[in-house]
Design a protein around this motif. Structure first.
Motif, PDB file in Angstrom:
ATOM      1  N   TYR A   4       1.784  15.443  10.051  1.00 26.93           N
ATOM      2  CA  TYR A   4       1.866  14.173  10.441  1.00 26.93           C
ATOM      3  C   TYR A   4       3.192  13.334  10.776  1.00 26.93           C
ATOM      4  O   TYR A   4       3.445  12.448  11.676  1.00 26.93           O
ATOM      5  CB  TYR A   4       1.154  13.340   9.414  1.00 26.93           C
ATOM      6  CG  TYR A   4      -0.413  13.273   9.495  1.00 26.93           C
ATOM      7  CD1 TYR A   4      -1.034  12.066  10.003  1.00 26.93           C
ATOM      8  CD2 TYR A   4      -1.116  14.481   8.884  1.00 26.93           C
ATOM      9  CE1 TYR A   4      -2.335  11.852  10.367  1.00 26.93           C
ATOM     10  CE2 TYR A   4      -2.536  14.370   8.960  1.00 26.93           C
ATOM     11  CZ  TYR A   4      -3.177  13.213   9.536  1.00 26.93           C
ATOM     12  OH  TYR A   4      -4.417  13.293  10.161  1.00 26.93           O
ATOM     13  N   SER A   5       4.208  13.886  10.182  1.00 31.41           N
ATOM     14  CA  SER A   5       5.601  13.465  10.174  1.00 31.41           C
ATOM     15  C   SER A   5       6.611  14.082  11.304  1.00 31.41           C
ATOM     16  O   SER A   5       7.527  13.606  11.521  1.00 31.41           O
ATOM     17  CB  SER A   5       6.529  13.410   8.859  1.00 31.41           C
ATOM     18  OG  SER A   5       6.392  14.835   8.527  1.00 31.41           O
ATOM     19  N   ASN A   6       6.046  15.336  11.654  1.00 30.03           N
ATOM     20  CA  ASN A   6       6.849  16.071  12.484  1.00 30.03           C
ATOM     21  C   ASN A   6       8.069  16.494  12.016  1.00 30.03           C
ATOM     22  O   ASN A   6       9.066  16.765  12.631  1.00 30.03           O
ATOM     23  CB  ASN A   6       7.095  15.222  13.698  1.00 30.03           C
ATOM     24  CG  ASN A   6       6.055  15.347  14.864  1.00 30.03           C
ATOM     25  OD1 ASN A   6       5.235  16.132  14.838  1.00 30.03           O
ATOM     26  ND2 ASN A   6       5.575  14.097  15.107  1.00 30.03           N
ATOM     27  N   PHE A   7       8.215  16.736  10.623  1.00 27.05           N
ATOM     28  CA  PHE A   7       9.496  17.103  10.030  1.00 27.05           C
ATOM     29  C   PHE A   7       9.298  18.594   9.866  1.00 27.05           C
ATOM     30  O   PHE A   7       8.072  19.159   9.823  1.00 27.05           O
ATOM     31  CB  PHE A   7       9.446  16.514   8.494  1.00 27.05           C
ATOM     32  CG  PHE A   7      10.323  15.140   8.570  1.00 27.05           C
ATOM     33  CD1 PHE A   7       9.987  14.266   9.507  1.00 27.05           C
ATOM     34  CD2 PHE A   7      11.136  14.937   7.620  1.00 27.05           C
ATOM     35  CE1 PHE A   7      10.856  12.958   9.454  1.00 27.05           C
ATOM     36  CE2 PHE A   7      11.972  13.724   7.405  1.00 27.05           C
ATOM     37  CZ  PHE A   7      11.852  12.746   8.563  1.00 27.05           C
ATOM     38  N   LYS A   8      10.336  19.111   9.633  1.00 30.58           N
ATOM     39  CA  LYS A   8      10.323  20.574   9.311  1.00 30.58           C
ATOM     40  C   LYS A   8      10.461  20.511   7.807  1.00 30.58           C
ATOM     41  O   LYS A   8      11.523  20.096   7.126  1.00 30.58           O
ATOM     42  CB  LYS A   8      11.618  21.367   9.781  1.00 30.58           C
ATOM     43  CG  LYS A   8      11.866  22.807   9.456  1.00 30.58           C
ATOM     44  CD  LYS A   8      12.720  23.471  10.247  1.00 30.58           C
ATOM     45  CE  LYS A   8      13.496  24.884   9.666  1.00 30.58           C
ATOM     46  NZ  LYS A   8      14.397  24.646   8.641  1.00 30.58           N
ATOM     47  N   PRO A   9       9.305  20.972   6.933  1.00 23.65           N
ATOM     48  CA  PRO A   9       9.287  20.557   5.576  1.00 23.65           C
ATOM     49  C   PRO A   9      10.056  21.410   4.765  1.00 23.65           C
ATOM     50  O   PRO A   9      10.592  22.735   5.100  1.00 23.65           O
ATOM     51  CB  PRO A   9       7.773  20.978   5.253  1.00 23.65           C
ATOM     52  CG  PRO A   9       7.328  22.025   6.324  1.00 23.65           C
ATOM     53  CD  PRO A   9       8.164  21.684   7.599  1.00 23.65           C
ATOM     54  N   GLU A  10      10.728  20.904   3.598  1.00 29.30           N
ATOM     55  CA  GLU A  10      11.563  21.612   2.674  1.00 29.30           C
ATOM     56  C   GLU A  10      10.784  21.570   1.226  1.00 29.30           C
ATOM     57  O   GLU A  10      10.605  22.635   0.742  1.00 29.30           O
ATOM     58  CB  GLU A  10      13.006  21.113   2.555  1.00 29.30           C
ATOM     59  CG  GLU A  10      13.675  21.438   3.852  1.00 29.30           C
ATOM     60  CD  GLU A  10      15.052  20.809   4.150  1.00 29.30           C
ATOM     61  OE1 GLU A  10      15.171  19.910   3.029  1.00 29.30           O
ATOM     62  OE2 GLU A  10      15.928  21.374   4.880  1.00 29.30           O
ATOM     63  N   SER A  11      10.473  20.389   0.878  1.00 26.95           N
ATOM     64  CA  SER A  11       9.799  20.410  -0.271  1.00 26.95           C
ATOM     65  C   SER A  11       9.176  19.037  -0.517  1.00 26.95           C
ATOM     66  O   SER A  11       9.262  18.235   0.500  1.00 26.95           O
ATOM     67  CB  SER A  11      11.025  20.152  -1.399  1.00 26.95           C
ATOM     68  OG  SER A  11      11.630  18.971  -1.474  1.00 26.95           O
ATOM     69  N   LEU A  12       8.263  18.874  -1.252  1.00 28.53           N
ATOM     70  CA  LEU A  12       7.266  17.783  -1.166  1.00 28.53           C
ATOM     71  C   LEU A  12       7.085  17.600  -2.812  1.00 28.53           C
ATOM     72  O   LEU A  12       6.985  18.188  -3.786  1.00 28.53           O
ATOM     73  CB  LEU A  12       6.005  17.974  -0.886  1.00 28.53           C
ATOM     74  CG  LEU A  12       5.029  16.764  -0.429  1.00 28.53           C
ATOM     75  CD1 LEU A  12       3.993  17.080   0.546  1.00 28.53           C
ATOM     76  CD2 LEU A  12       4.282  16.677  -2.148  1.00 28.53           C
ATOM     77  N   ASP A  13       7.197  16.149  -3.307  1.00 22.56           N
ATOM     78  CA  ASP A  13       6.806  15.699  -4.755  1.00 22.56           C
ATOM     79  C   ASP A  13       6.244  14.609  -4.521  1.00 22.56           C
ATOM     80  O   ASP A  13       6.496  13.462  -3.856  1.00 22.56           O
ATOM     81  CB  ASP A  13       8.223  15.925  -5.522  1.00 22.56           C
ATOM     82  CG  ASP A  13       9.157  15.055  -4.776  1.00 22.56           C
ATOM     83  OD1 ASP A  13      10.090  15.303  -4.469  1.00 22.56           O
ATOM     84  OD2 ASP A  13       9.063  13.786  -5.256  1.00 22.56           O
ATOM     85  N   PHE A  14       5.239  14.433  -5.762  1.00 22.25           N
ATOM     86  CA  PHE A  14       4.558  13.095  -5.770  1.00 22.25           C
ATOM     87  C   PHE A  14       4.659  12.631  -7.075  1.00 22.25           C
ATOM     88  O   PHE A  14       5.343  13.085  -7.865  1.00 22.25           O
ATOM     89  CB  PHE A  14       3.033  13.478  -5.539  1.00 22.25           C
ATOM     90  CG  PHE A  14       2.428  14.222  -6.441  1.00 22.25           C
ATOM     91  CD1 PHE A  14       1.965  13.751  -7.587  1.00 22.25           C
ATOM     92  CD2 PHE A  14       2.169  15.540  -6.091  1.00 22.25           C
ATOM     93  CE1 PHE A  14       1.249  14.509  -8.539  1.00 22.25           C
ATOM     94  CE2 PHE A  14       1.278  16.113  -6.987  1.00 22.25           C
ATOM     95  CZ  PHE A  14       0.938  15.645  -8.123  1.00 22.25           C
TER      96      PHE A  14
END
Lengths: 132, 132
Positions: A111-121
DNA sequence: ATTAGATTTAGAATAATTCTAATTCTAAGA
DNA sequence: TCTTAGAATTAGAATTATTCTAAATCTAAT
Protein backbone atom coordinates in the motif's frame (compact mmCIF):
# COMPACT_ATOMS: atom_id res chain seq x y z
CA UNK A 1 23.07 -10.83 31.03
CA UNK A 2 26.41 -10.60 32.74
CA UNK A 3 28.64 -7.55 32.93
CA UNK A 4 31.02 -9.51 30.77
CA UNK A 5 28.42 -9.83 28.08
CA UNK A 6 27.99 -6.09 27.97
CA UNK A 7 31.68 -5.35 28.13
CA UNK A 8 32.27 -7.57 25.15
CA UNK A 9 30.35 -5.16 23.03
CA UNK A 10 33.33 -2.83 23.15
CA UNK A 11 31.48 0.03 24.74
CA UNK A 12 32.89 2.80 26.86
CA UNK A 13 32.24 2.61 30.57
CA UNK A 14 29.53 5.25 30.34
CA UNK A 15 27.73 3.48 27.53
CA UNK A 16 27.97 0.19 29.35
CA UNK A 17 26.35 1.76 32.36
CA UNK A 18 23.55 3.27 30.35
CA UNK A 19 22.89 -0.04 28.65
CA UNK A 20 22.99 -1.86 31.96
CA UNK A 21 20.49 0.55 33.51
CA UNK A 22 18.08 0.01 30.67
CA UNK A 23 18.48 -3.74 30.65
CA UNK A 24 18.05 -3.99 34.41
CA UNK A 25 14.95 -1.80 34.52
CA UNK A 26 11.59 -3.40 35.13
CA UNK A 27 9.85 -0.69 33.16
CA UNK A 28 10.54 1.63 30.31
CA UNK A 29 12.62 4.56 31.47
CA UNK A 30 12.83 8.19 30.45
CA UNK A 31 16.22 9.73 29.74
CA UNK A 32 15.94 11.43 33.10
CA UNK A 33 15.41 8.17 34.93
CA UNK A 34 18.27 6.58 33.05
CA UNK A 35 20.45 9.48 34.19
CA UNK A 36 19.41 9.08 37.83
CA UNK A 37 20.11 5.36 37.83
CA UNK A 38 23.34 5.69 35.90
CA UNK A 39 24.64 8.22 38.40
CA UNK A 40 24.40 5.59 41.13
CA UNK A 41 26.64 3.26 39.18
CA UNK A 42 28.98 5.93 37.85
CA UNK A 43 28.63 9.11 39.90
CA UNK A 44 30.50 11.40 37.52
CA UNK A 45 28.37 10.73 34.47
CA UNK A 46 26.83 13.76 32.86
CA UNK A 47 23.44 14.35 31.40
CA UNK A 48 24.81 15.02 27.97
CA UNK A 49 26.63 11.72 28.04
CA UNK A 50 23.44 9.90 28.86
CA UNK A 51 21.79 11.47 25.85
CA UNK A 52 24.80 10.77 23.69
CA UNK A 53 24.88 7.19 24.87
CA UNK A 54 21.19 6.70 24.29
CA UNK A 55 21.57 7.95 20.77
CA UNK A 56 24.61 5.78 20.21
CA UNK A 57 22.99 2.65 21.63
CA UNK A 58 19.87 3.30 19.62
CA UNK A 59 21.82 3.65 16.40
CA UNK A 60 23.80 0.53 17.22
CA UNK A 61 20.51 -1.30 17.65
CA UNK A 62 20.99 -2.17 21.31
CA UNK A 63 17.98 -0.25 22.55
CA UNK A 64 14.85 1.27 21.09
CA UNK A 65 13.23 4.62 21.62
CA UNK A 66 9.47 4.86 22.02
CA UNK A 67 7.39 8.00 21.99
CA UNK A 68 3.76 8.65 22.71
CA UNK A 69 1.43 11.59 22.94
CA UNK A 70 2.82 13.31 26.00
CA UNK A 71 6.13 13.99 27.58
CA UNK A 72 9.47 12.41 27.13
CA UNK A 73 10.80 9.51 25.11
CA UNK A 74 11.01 6.13 26.75
CA UNK A 75 13.86 3.70 26.25
CA UNK A 76 13.43 0.03 25.85
CA UNK A 77 15.91 -2.79 26.08
CA UNK A 78 15.60 -4.56 22.81
CA UNK A 79 15.60 -8.25 23.56
CA UNK A 80 13.62 -8.94 20.45
CA UNK A 81 11.32 -7.06 18.19
CA UNK A 82 8.06 -6.46 19.94
CA UNK A 83 5.03 -4.24 20.02
CA UNK A 84 3.35 -2.16 22.66
CA UNK A 85 0.00 -1.68 24.31
CA UNK A 86 -0.85 1.57 26.04
CA UNK A 87 -3.74 2.04 28.43
CA UNK A 88 -5.95 4.95 27.51
CA UNK A 89 -7.03 5.28 31.12
CA UNK A 90 -3.91 5.07 33.29
CA UNK A 91 -1.27 5.40 30.59
CA UNK A 92 0.68 2.27 31.48
CA UNK A 93 2.82 0.92 28.67
CA UNK A 94 3.43 -2.78 28.28
CA UNK A 95 5.23 -4.93 25.76
CA UNK A 96 3.48 -7.37 23.50
CA UNK A 97 5.50 -10.33 22.33
CA UNK A 98 3.77 -11.97 19.42
CA UNK A 99 4.26 -12.90 15.82
CA UNK A 100 2.64 -10.66 13.29
CA UNK A 101 0.10 -12.13 10.93
CA UNK A 102 2.09 -13.24 7.92
CA UNK A 103 0.65 -10.82 5.42
CA UNK A 104 0.83 -7.67 7.53
CA UNK A 105 4.20 -6.28 6.48
CA UNK A 106 3.64 -7.36 2.93
CA UNK A 107 0.30 -5.58 2.76
CA UNK A 108 1.67 -2.42 4.33
CA UNK A 109 4.58 -2.40 1.92
CA UNK A 110 2.28 -2.87 -1.03
CA UNK A 111 0.00 0.00 0.00
CA UNK A 112 2.84 2.41 0.72
CA UNK A 113 5.29 1.34 -1.98
CA UNK A 114 7.99 1.28 0.67
CA UNK A 115 10.76 -1.27 0.78
CA UNK A 116 9.91 -2.64 4.21
CA UNK A 117 12.39 -2.96 7.04
CA UNK A 118 10.31 -3.36 10.13
CA UNK A 119 6.85 -2.79 11.44
CA UNK A 120 5.61 -2.19 14.90
CA UNK A 121 2.22 -1.42 16.26
CA UNK A 122 0.60 0.09 19.28
CA UNK A 123 -2.60 -1.22 20.68
CA UNK A 124 -4.68 1.32 22.57
CA UNK A 125 -7.20 0.08 25.05
CA UNK A 126 -7.92 -0.59 28.69
CA UNK A 127 -5.35 -2.50 30.69
CA UNK A 128 -6.39 -5.45 32.86
CA UNK A 129 -6.05 -3.39 36.07
CA UNK A 130 -8.23 -0.53 34.89
CA UNK A 131 -10.73 -2.97 33.47
CA UNK A 132 -11.65 -4.50 36.82
CA UNK B 1 -14.69 20.49 3.06
CA UNK B 2 -16.38 23.87 3.12
CA UNK B 3 -16.03 26.47 5.84
CA UNK B 4 -19.65 25.73 6.55
CA UNK B 5 -18.85 22.13 7.35
CA UNK B 6 -16.32 23.18 9.92
CA UNK B 7 -18.45 25.91 11.44
CA UNK B 8 -21.24 23.46 12.02
CA UNK B 9 -19.06 21.65 14.50
CA UNK B 10 -19.69 24.49 16.95
CA UNK B 11 -16.08 25.47 17.35
CA UNK B 12 -14.68 28.83 18.31
CA UNK B 13 -13.12 30.88 15.54
CA UNK B 14 -9.63 29.96 16.71
CA UNK B 15 -10.35 26.26 16.79
CA UNK B 16 -11.98 26.45 13.39
CA UNK B 17 -8.85 28.03 12.02
CA UNK B 18 -6.57 25.44 13.54
CA UNK B 19 -8.71 22.63 12.18
CA UNK B 20 -8.83 24.28 8.76
CA UNK B 21 -5.05 24.64 8.67
CA UNK B 22 -4.59 20.97 9.43
CA UNK B 23 -7.21 19.84 6.96
CA UNK B 24 -5.82 22.01 4.20
CA UNK B 25 -2.23 20.94 4.71
CA UNK B 26 -0.61 18.63 2.21
CA UNK B 27 1.65 17.19 4.85
CA UNK B 28 1.68 16.56 8.54
CA UNK B 29 2.38 19.77 10.44
CA UNK B 30 4.14 20.55 13.67
CA UNK B 31 2.44 22.80 16.22
CA UNK B 32 4.80 25.52 15.10
CA UNK B 33 3.76 25.21 11.48
CA UNK B 34 0.12 25.16 12.47
CA UNK B 35 0.73 28.39 14.36
CA UNK B 36 2.41 30.07 11.39
CA UNK B 37 -0.38 29.11 9.03
CA UNK B 38 -3.11 29.97 11.50
CA UNK B 39 -1.66 33.44 11.97
CA UNK B 40 -2.23 34.15 8.31
CA UNK B 41 -5.91 33.39 8.66
CA UNK B 42 -6.35 34.96 12.08
CA UNK B 43 -3.47 37.30 12.83
CA UNK B 44 -4.14 37.74 16.54
CA UNK B 45 -4.06 34.06 17.42
CA UNK B 46 -1.58 33.12 20.13
CA UNK B 47 0.71 30.20 20.47
CA UNK B 48 -0.97 28.98 23.60
CA UNK B 49 -4.31 28.97 21.83
CA UNK B 50 -2.89 26.84 19.06
CA UNK B 51 -1.73 24.30 21.63
CA UNK B 52 -5.03 24.50 23.49
CA UNK B 53 -6.90 24.03 20.24
CA UNK B 54 -4.76 21.11 19.18
CA UNK B 55 -5.42 19.43 22.49
CA UNK B 56 -9.12 20.17 22.26
CA UNK B 57 -9.44 18.95 18.69
CA UNK B 58 -7.47 15.85 19.51
CA UNK B 59 -9.70 15.02 22.45
CA UNK B 60 -12.76 15.68 20.35
CA UNK B 61 -11.41 13.21 17.82
CA UNK B 62 -11.10 15.67 14.94
CA UNK B 63 -7.35 15.33 14.57
CA UNK B 64 -4.64 12.92 15.65
CA UNK B 65 -1.23 13.50 17.13
CA UNK B 66 1.72 11.47 15.89
CA UNK B 67 5.16 11.32 17.42
CA UNK B 68 8.37 9.77 16.26
CA UNK B 69 11.94 9.57 17.37
CA UNK B 70 12.99 13.17 17.04
CA UNK B 71 11.59 16.57 17.53
CA UNK B 72 8.06 17.79 17.76
CA UNK B 73 4.66 16.17 17.49
CA UNK B 74 2.95 16.15 14.14
CA UNK B 75 -0.74 16.70 13.63
CA UNK B 76 -2.84 14.78 11.24
CA UNK B 77 -6.28 15.45 9.88
CA UNK B 78 -8.25 12.40 10.73
CA UNK B 79 -10.29 11.54 7.72
CA UNK B 80 -10.34 7.92 8.73
CA UNK B 81 -8.25 5.62 10.83
CA UNK B 82 -4.99 4.95 9.10
CA UNK B 83 -1.42 3.91 9.64
CA UNK B 84 1.92 5.43 8.78
CA UNK B 85 5.11 4.61 6.97
CA UNK B 86 8.29 6.45 7.77
CA UNK B 87 11.40 6.43 5.60
CA UNK B 88 14.52 5.47 7.51
CA UNK B 89 16.62 7.38 5.02
CA UNK B 90 14.96 10.74 4.41
CA UNK B 91 12.45 10.69 7.25
CA UNK B 92 9.38 11.36 5.15
CA UNK B 93 6.13 10.31 6.75
CA UNK B 94 3.23 9.07 4.68
CA UNK B 95 -0.20 7.69 5.42
CA UNK B 96 -1.22 4.14 4.71
CA UNK B 97 -4.89 3.53 4.11
CA UNK B 98 -5.63 -0.15 4.38
CA UNK B 99 -7.69 -2.63 6.29
CA UNK B 100 -5.91 -4.57 8.97
CA UNK B 101 -5.80 -8.33 8.74
CA UNK B 102 -8.85 -9.51 10.60
CA UNK B 103 -7.08 -11.23 13.44
CA UNK B 104 -4.55 -8.51 14.25
CA UNK B 105 -6.40 -6.58 16.95
CA UNK B 106 -7.80 -9.76 18.38
CA UNK B 107 -4.35 -11.34 18.66
CA UNK B 108 -2.82 -8.24 20.21
CA UNK B 109 -5.64 -8.03 22.73
CA UNK B 110 -5.24 -11.68 23.63
CA UNK B 111 -1.49 -11.35 24.17
CA UNK B 112 -1.75 -8.17 26.24
CA UNK B 113 -5.01 -8.86 28.06
CA UNK B 114 -6.12 -5.36 27.12
CA UNK B 115 -9.66 -4.50 26.19
CA UNK B 116 -8.85 -3.21 22.72
CA UNK B 117 -9.92 0.18 21.43
CA UNK B 118 -7.72 0.82 18.44
CA UNK B 119 -4.49 -0.26 16.87
CA UNK B 120 -2.15 1.56 14.60
CA UNK B 121 1.15 0.61 13.17
CA UNK B 122 4.21 2.20 11.69
CA UNK B 123 6.11 0.65 8.87
CA UNK B 124 9.76 1.56 8.71
CA UNK B 125 11.55 1.20 5.43
CA UNK B 126 12.78 2.99 2.33
CA UNK B 127 10.39 5.25 0.52
CA UNK B 128 9.95 4.99 -3.25
CA UNK B 129 12.01 8.15 -3.88
CA UNK B 130 14.98 7.00 -1.81
CA UNK B 131 14.77 3.57 -3.34
CA UNK B 132 15.52 4.71 -6.88
C1' DA C 1 -28.16 44.13 31.02
C1' DT C 2 -25.90 40.58 34.16
C1' DT C 3 -23.37 37.02 35.08
C1' DA C 4 -20.95 32.56 35.16
C1' DG C 5 -18.14 29.80 32.68
C1' DA C 6 -15.30 28.96 28.96
C1' DT C 7 -11.80 30.80 25.92
C1' DT C 8 -8.12 33.60 24.53
C1' DT C 9 -4.06 36.27 25.08
C1' DA C 10 0.88 37.49 26.16
C1' DG C 11 4.42 36.19 28.19
C1' DA C 12 6.70 33.61 31.73
C1' DA C 13 7.87 29.06 33.16
C1' DT C 14 8.99 24.38 32.66
C1' DA C 15 10.62 20.27 30.49
C1' DA C 16 13.21 17.79 27.14
C1' DT C 17 16.97 17.65 24.38
C1' DT C 18 21.05 19.32 21.98
C1' DC C 19 25.09 22.14 21.51
C1' DT C 20 29.67 24.12 22.76
C1' DA C 21 34.19 24.31 24.08
C1' DA C 22 37.47 22.52 27.00
C1' DT C 23 39.27 18.35 28.80
C1' DT C 24 40.21 13.47 29.04
C1' DC C 25 40.59 8.96 27.25
C1' DT C 26 42.11 5.39 23.92
C1' DA C 27 44.28 2.99 20.55
C1' DA C 28 47.67 3.03 16.86
C1' DG C 29 51.95 4.17 15.05
C1' DA C 30 56.85 6.02 15.62
C1' DT D 1 57.36 3.79 25.78
C1' DC D 2 56.05 8.34 23.79
C1' DT D 3 53.14 10.83 20.67
C1' DT D 4 49.30 11.93 18.63
C1' DA D 5 44.77 12.00 16.39
C1' DG D 6 40.24 11.02 16.93
C1' DA D 7 36.56 9.89 19.80
C1' DA D 8 34.17 10.45 24.08
C1' DT D 9 33.08 12.96 28.17
C1' DT D 10 32.05 16.84 31.00
C1' DA D 11 29.61 21.08 32.74
C1' DG D 12 26.83 24.17 31.71
C1' DA D 13 24.65 27.12 28.38
C1' DA D 14 21.40 27.17 24.67
C1' DT D 15 17.62 25.68 22.14
C1' DT D 16 13.23 23.70 21.27
C1' DA D 17 8.75 22.12 22.50
C1' DT D 18 5.12 22.54 25.42
C1' DT D 19 2.42 24.07 29.38
C1' DC D 20 1.12 27.35 32.87
C1' DT D 21 -0.59 31.78 34.77
C1' DA D 22 -3.29 35.63 35.39
C1' DA D 23 -5.82 39.04 33.29
C1' DA D 24 -8.92 40.20 29.64
C1' DT D 25 -12.59 38.87 26.51
C1' DC D 26 -16.28 36.36 24.67
C1' DT D 27 -20.66 33.68 24.86
C1' DA D 28 -24.86 32.00 26.05
C1' DA D 29 -28.34 31.82 29.52
C1' DT D 30 -30.87 34.13 32.53
Amino acid sequence: MSIREIQDLGLTRQREVVLRVIRDAEEHLTANEVFDNAKRLLPGISFATVYNSLRFLKEAGHIAEIRFGNGASLYDRKLARHDHAICTKCGVLVDIEMEHPAELVELAARYSNFKPESLDFTLRGICPDCNK
